[in-house]
Design a protein around this motif. Structure first.
Motif, PDB file in Angstrom:
ATOM      1  N   ARG A 167      -7.528   5.407   5.883  1.00 29.58           N
ATOM      2  CA  ARG A 167      -7.344   6.510   4.929  1.00 29.58           C
ATOM      3  C   ARG A 167      -7.325   7.854   5.657  1.00 29.58           C
ATOM      4  O   ARG A 167      -6.658   8.782   5.269  1.00 29.58           O
ATOM      5  CB  ARG A 167      -8.473   6.486   3.881  1.00 29.58           C
ATOM      6  CG  ARG A 167      -8.083   5.704   2.624  1.00 29.58           C
ATOM      7  CD  ARG A 167      -9.032   5.972   1.471  1.00 29.58           C
ATOM      8  NE  ARG A 167     -10.315   5.337   1.664  1.00 29.58           N
ATOM      9  CZ  ARG A 167     -10.560   4.047   1.451  1.00 29.58           C
ATOM     10  NH1 ARG A 167      -9.601   3.257   1.015  1.00 29.58           N
ATOM     11  NH2 ARG A 167     -11.749   3.537   1.661  1.00 29.58           N
ATOM     12  N   ILE A 210      -4.407   6.009   2.519  1.00 34.05           N
ATOM     13  CA  ILE A 210      -3.840   4.723   2.083  1.00 34.05           C
ATOM     14  C   ILE A 210      -4.590   4.157   0.878  1.00 34.05           C
ATOM     15  O   ILE A 210      -5.803   4.289   0.779  1.00 34.05           O
ATOM     16  CB  ILE A 210      -3.863   3.727   3.267  1.00 34.05           C
ATOM     17  CG1 ILE A 210      -3.103   2.472   2.916  1.00 34.05           C
ATOM     18  CG2 ILE A 210      -5.279   3.372   3.701  1.00 34.05           C
ATOM     19  CD1 ILE A 210      -2.783   1.604   4.125  1.00 34.05           C
ATOM     20  N   ARG A 211      -3.842   3.608  -0.055  1.00 33.44           N
ATOM     21  CA  ARG A 211      -4.461   2.952  -1.216  1.00 33.44           C
ATOM     22  C   ARG A 211      -3.504   1.895  -1.735  1.00 33.44           C
ATOM     23  O   ARG A 211      -2.289   1.972  -1.466  1.00 33.44           O
ATOM     24  CB  ARG A 211      -4.795   3.963  -2.303  1.00 33.44           C
ATOM     25  CG  ARG A 211      -3.608   4.730  -2.828  1.00 33.44           C
ATOM     26  CD  ARG A 211      -4.101   5.822  -3.776  1.00 33.44           C
ATOM     27  NE  ARG A 211      -3.198   6.948  -3.823  1.00 33.44           N
ATOM     28  CZ  ARG A 211      -2.266   7.120  -4.760  1.00 33.44           C
ATOM     29  NH1 ARG A 211      -2.101   6.217  -5.704  1.00 33.44           N
ATOM     30  NH2 ARG A 211      -1.494   8.180  -4.753  1.00 33.44           N
ATOM     31  N   PRO A 212      -4.035   0.906  -2.458  1.00 31.64           N
ATOM     32  CA  PRO A 212      -3.149  -0.115  -3.008  1.00 31.64           C
ATOM     33  C   PRO A 212      -2.070   0.524  -3.857  1.00 31.64           C
ATOM     34  O   PRO A 212      -2.340   1.475  -4.606  1.00 31.64           O
ATOM     35  CB  PRO A 212      -4.078  -0.979  -3.852  1.00 31.64           C
ATOM     36  CG  PRO A 212      -5.434  -0.751  -3.276  1.00 31.64           C
ATOM     37  CD  PRO A 212      -5.441   0.669  -2.778  1.00 31.64           C
ATOM     38  N   TYR A 270       0.843  -1.193   0.000  1.00 36.05           N
ATOM     39  CA  TYR A 270       0.000   0.000   0.000  1.00 36.05           C
ATOM     40  C   TYR A 270       0.876   1.239   0.000  1.00 36.05           C
ATOM     41  O   TYR A 270       2.000   1.219   0.481  1.00 36.05           O
ATOM     42  CB  TYR A 270      -0.887   0.017   1.248  1.00 36.05           C
ATOM     43  CG  TYR A 270      -1.873  -1.111   1.288  1.00 36.05           C
ATOM     44  CD1 TYR A 270      -3.152  -0.969   0.751  1.00 36.05           C
ATOM     45  CD2 TYR A 270      -1.525  -2.346   1.847  1.00 36.05           C
ATOM     46  CE1 TYR A 270      -4.061  -2.022   0.775  1.00 36.05           C
ATOM     47  CE2 TYR A 270      -2.425  -3.403   1.872  1.00 36.05           C
ATOM     48  CZ  TYR A 270      -3.693  -3.235   1.338  1.00 36.05           C
ATOM     49  OH  TYR A 270      -4.582  -4.271   1.357  1.00 36.05           O
ATOM     50  N   ARG A 271       0.294   2.299  -0.559  1.00 41.54           N
ATOM     51  CA  ARG A 271       0.996   3.578  -0.563  1.00 41.54           C
ATOM     52  C   ARG A 271       0.323   4.491   0.452  1.00 41.54           C
ATOM     53  O   ARG A 271      -0.909   4.543   0.521  1.00 41.54           O
ATOM     54  CB  ARG A 271       0.916   4.181  -1.970  1.00 41.54           C
ATOM     55  CG  ARG A 271       1.492   5.578  -2.061  1.00 41.54           C
ATOM     56  CD  ARG A 271       1.337   6.128  -3.473  1.00 41.54           C
ATOM     57  NE  ARG A 271       1.550   7.559  -3.432  1.00 41.54           N
ATOM     58  CZ  ARG A 271       2.396   8.208  -4.212  1.00 41.54           C
ATOM     59  NH1 ARG A 271       3.084   7.567  -5.131  1.00 41.54           N
ATOM     60  NH2 ARG A 271       2.540   9.507  -4.089  1.00 41.54           N
ATOM     61  N   MET A 274      -9.867  -0.160   6.017  1.00 44.28           N
ATOM     62  CA  MET A 274      -9.184   0.678   5.026  1.00 44.28           C
ATOM     63  C   MET A 274      -9.737   2.104   5.088  1.00 44.28           C
ATOM     64  O   MET A 274      -8.983   3.079   5.033  1.00 44.28           O
ATOM     65  CB  MET A 274      -9.387   0.103   3.613  1.00 44.28           C
ATOM     66  CG  MET A 274      -8.549  -1.111   3.328  1.00 44.28           C
ATOM     67  SD  MET A 274      -6.790  -0.730   3.369  1.00 44.28           S
ATOM     68  CE  MET A 274      -6.638   0.215   1.869  1.00 44.28           C
TER      69      MET A 274
END
Ligand code: AMP
Length: 622
Positions: free
Chosen positions: A566, A577-579, A509-510, A562
């Protein structure tokens, strides 16, 4: 068991606490309790080196409660814990021990919870605070918590706080407490940074180390099941149904647990009885004799009650609750393998107890094999075998004639095939309990849930996110200490050392906080662990880039988790946060910058380097 078994009464604990201990069924103090309660009651500082599962919570909670002044509803005791989960557990333990202390108030304080209820509780007044460091500092900064009446401070799992990047916060908090306070520091290991904190903030501390005598148990086959996805009782039932055994001792921690478990096993059709320290000697002897004679097959026992027990037909020892120390473990499993026979020892271990398991392995010099629980199919096969045996036994009895006439008559009157009548009778015999277990779900390849189980304990500390199948059955592939930069003991992980792809069961994740924000891996671990309720060991590698970071987390995190992550703030940035989708630059070797700095300046940027959830420094309306 340690050689000197004192009692809680000998320790001169106040009556309400002794009453509560009787309620919860603790028979004797555990070794860490024996060693720490007297000096803590006497007001001394203390360093306790002990793992979770040794009874260390009561070791500090009981003396802290004994010294409390209930007439002063101001924080007198502060326990710092690395995670919100532990904060809640510790607060619950205090509450249990304080059952007979009317007016006692405790408040757990941790990130991820609204400020409103915390502020309201603080206004009503509390005696004990159990807090994670980041959120406590927020309250101290806001002035909503004052520590000037503090008399006792406990640092619980200090090495874990260090690992999670809380060490500066801990120091800051220590500096904000009165100099005359009593300080107790508990830690499984004492790395140099923890030693430095102790040197700086503790005065002439008593030091207690729960050492374990090394001994080996020969002729005993030791196995271990990671508790997860199935209740211990169901797991035990599966073992009892599918594993051939002669007699078994099941060890639990409390008197109440012996009775409850024995009753539940009896209700499930097993010949079980409880023995505990409350039983008079004659009764105990009688129960053991029944085991010896085969009138019962299962004894549910506490350590105290099973001391010296020597019954040859005990083929199995099952540690339903892990013992506090390796000596107890060795003593327990030594109840099997008597008179030159071989024996089987099975240990149930929850994720939080993994360190105790390691300690047992170290002290006994043996690796305990992971076991898979018997499958539903194996259990069902045994059930059918047993049912058929019952039919055969009934057929052997001599008084069947009246029933034969009855069935013939029924067959004539209703024109029903004999096998249907037999089936109806079998149904009657079986009663309401289902004859067979539902089949286990098929093992899915690349099923993250299964990966998680294979990876063993510590993937998820929070059971809400751990509803996996039963049978977490292998040695953890990802040991905390060997999982690369993100978990290299007390050495903070460094950014930029990630493999091109995450480990199996993990996804990358980024997050939108990077080196330029002053973030360190510990900040990220601390925030994600506390906000998502993940065990820090479930957080994989972390790569810090200039303007963003990459973090490996278990695949398929639940959507609500998730969504929550975020919006978590770390070092003044919302994580968003996101893939992570690897771009060409990353594949060439992880260069800085990634997709460019697409962030906007966060409102209310706070100083860099905070270790827990950083909400924008906005005062709540309430
Ligand atoms: P802890 O190491 O504090 O997490 O405690 C582990 C478990 O041991 C908890 O479930 C406690 O309730 C239990 N426990 C602690 N002290 C005792 C005792 N003296 N006798 C029986 N159980 C205990």
């Amino acid at each position: 068991m340690s050689a000197t078994v004192s009692s809680f009464t000998d320790m001169q604990l106040p009556e309400p606490l002794l009453k509560a201990l009787a309620d919860v069924g603790y028979e004797t103090p555990s070794p860490i309790q024996q060693a720490t309660i007297p000096p803590l009651l006497a007001g001394r500082d203390l360093i306790g080196q002990a793992q979770t599962g040794t009874g260390k919570t009561a070791a500090f909670a009981l003396p802290a409660l004994a010294r409390l002044d209930l007439s002063q509803a101001r924080p007198q005791v502060l326990v710092l814990t690395p995670t919100r989960e532990l904060a809640i557990q510790v607060a619950e333990a205090f509450q249990r021990y304080a059952t007979h202390m009317p007016g006692f108030r405790i408040l757990p304080i941790y990130g991820g919870q609204g400020y409103g209820p915390q502020l309201a509780a603080l206004r009503r007044g509390v005696h004990v605070l159990v807090a994670t460091p980041g959120r406590l500092i927020d309250h101290l900064d806001r002035g909503s918590i004052k520590l000037d009446a503090l008399t006792t401070m406990v640092l619980d799992e200090a090495d874990e706080m260090l690992r999670m990047g809380f060490v500066d916060d801990v120091e800051k908090i220590l500096e904000m407490t009165p100099a005359g306070r009593q300080t107790a520091l508990f830690s499984a290991t004492i790395p140099p940074q923890i030693r430095r904190i102790a040197d700086r903030h503790l005065r002439d501390p008593a030091t207690v180390t729960i050492t374990s005598r090394t001994s080996t148990a020969t002729g005993i086959n030791q196995r271990c099941w990671w508790v997860g996805g199935m209740h211990k009782l169901d797991a035990l039932t599966r073992i009892l149904e599918a594993e051939p055994f002669d007699a078994m001792i099941v060890f639990v921690r409390t008197k109440q647990a012996t009775e409850e478990l024995a009753e539940r096993l009896e209700a499930r059709g097993f010949a079980a009885a409880a023995i505990n320290g409350d039983l008079a000697q004659v009764q105990r002897e009688r129960t053991i004799e029944r085991l010896r004679q085969g009138q019962i097959d299962i004894l549910v026992a506490t350590d105290v009650a099973a001391r010296g027990l020597d019954v040859e037909r005990i083929s199995h020892v099952l540690n339903y609750d892990i013992p506090y120390d390796t000596e107890s473990y060795v003593h327990r499993i030594g109840r099997t393998g008597r008179a030159g026979r071989s024996g089987e020892a099975i240990l149930f271990v929850t994720p939080r107890e993994r360190n105790l398991l390691r300690a047992i392995e170290r002290a006994t010099g043996q690796v305990i094999q992971m076991m898979t629980l018997p499958s539903a199919q194996a259990v069902n096969e045994q059930r059918l075998v047993r049912f058929k045996q019952r039919i055969s036994q009934a057929l052997e009895s001599e008084d069947l004639n009246p029933f034969v006439s009855l069935i013939e008559e029924y067959e004539r009157e209703h024109d029903i095939a004999p096998r249907m009548i037999a089936a109806a009778l079998a149904r009657l015999v079986q009663g309401d309990a289902p004859l067979l277990l539902a089949p286990d779900p098929p093992p899915a390849r690349n099923n993250p849930r299964e990966n998680r189980e294979r990876a063993g304990p510590g993937r998820f500390a929070n059971e809400r996110f751990d509803a996996g199948r039963d049978g977490a059955s292998r040695k953890p592939r990802f040991d905390r200490d060997s999982r690369g930069p993100a978990r290299s003991g007390t050495r903070p992980p460094r950014g930029g050392e990630m493999d091109a792809t995450p480990e199996p069961g993990f996804a990358r994740y980024r997050i939108e906080v990077g080196r330029s924000d002053g973030v360190r891996p510990g900040n990220i671990v601390g925030a994600i662990a506390n906000e998502a309720g993940l065990d820090s060991s479930a957080i994989g590698r972390i790569g810090i880039r200039e303007n963003y970071s990459l973090v490996d987390l278990p695949e398929n995190l639940p959507a609500p988790m998730m969504a929550h992550l975020r919006n978590v703030w770390v070092s003044g940035q919302r994580l968003k946060i996101r893939p992570f989708v690897p771009d060409a630059e990353w594949q060439r070797g992880g260069s800085e910058g990634g997709k460019g700095d697409e962030r906007k300046q966060a409102p209310g940027r706070s100083p860099a380097g905070r270790r827990e959830l950083r909400k924008p420094p906005r005062r709540p309306r309430d």
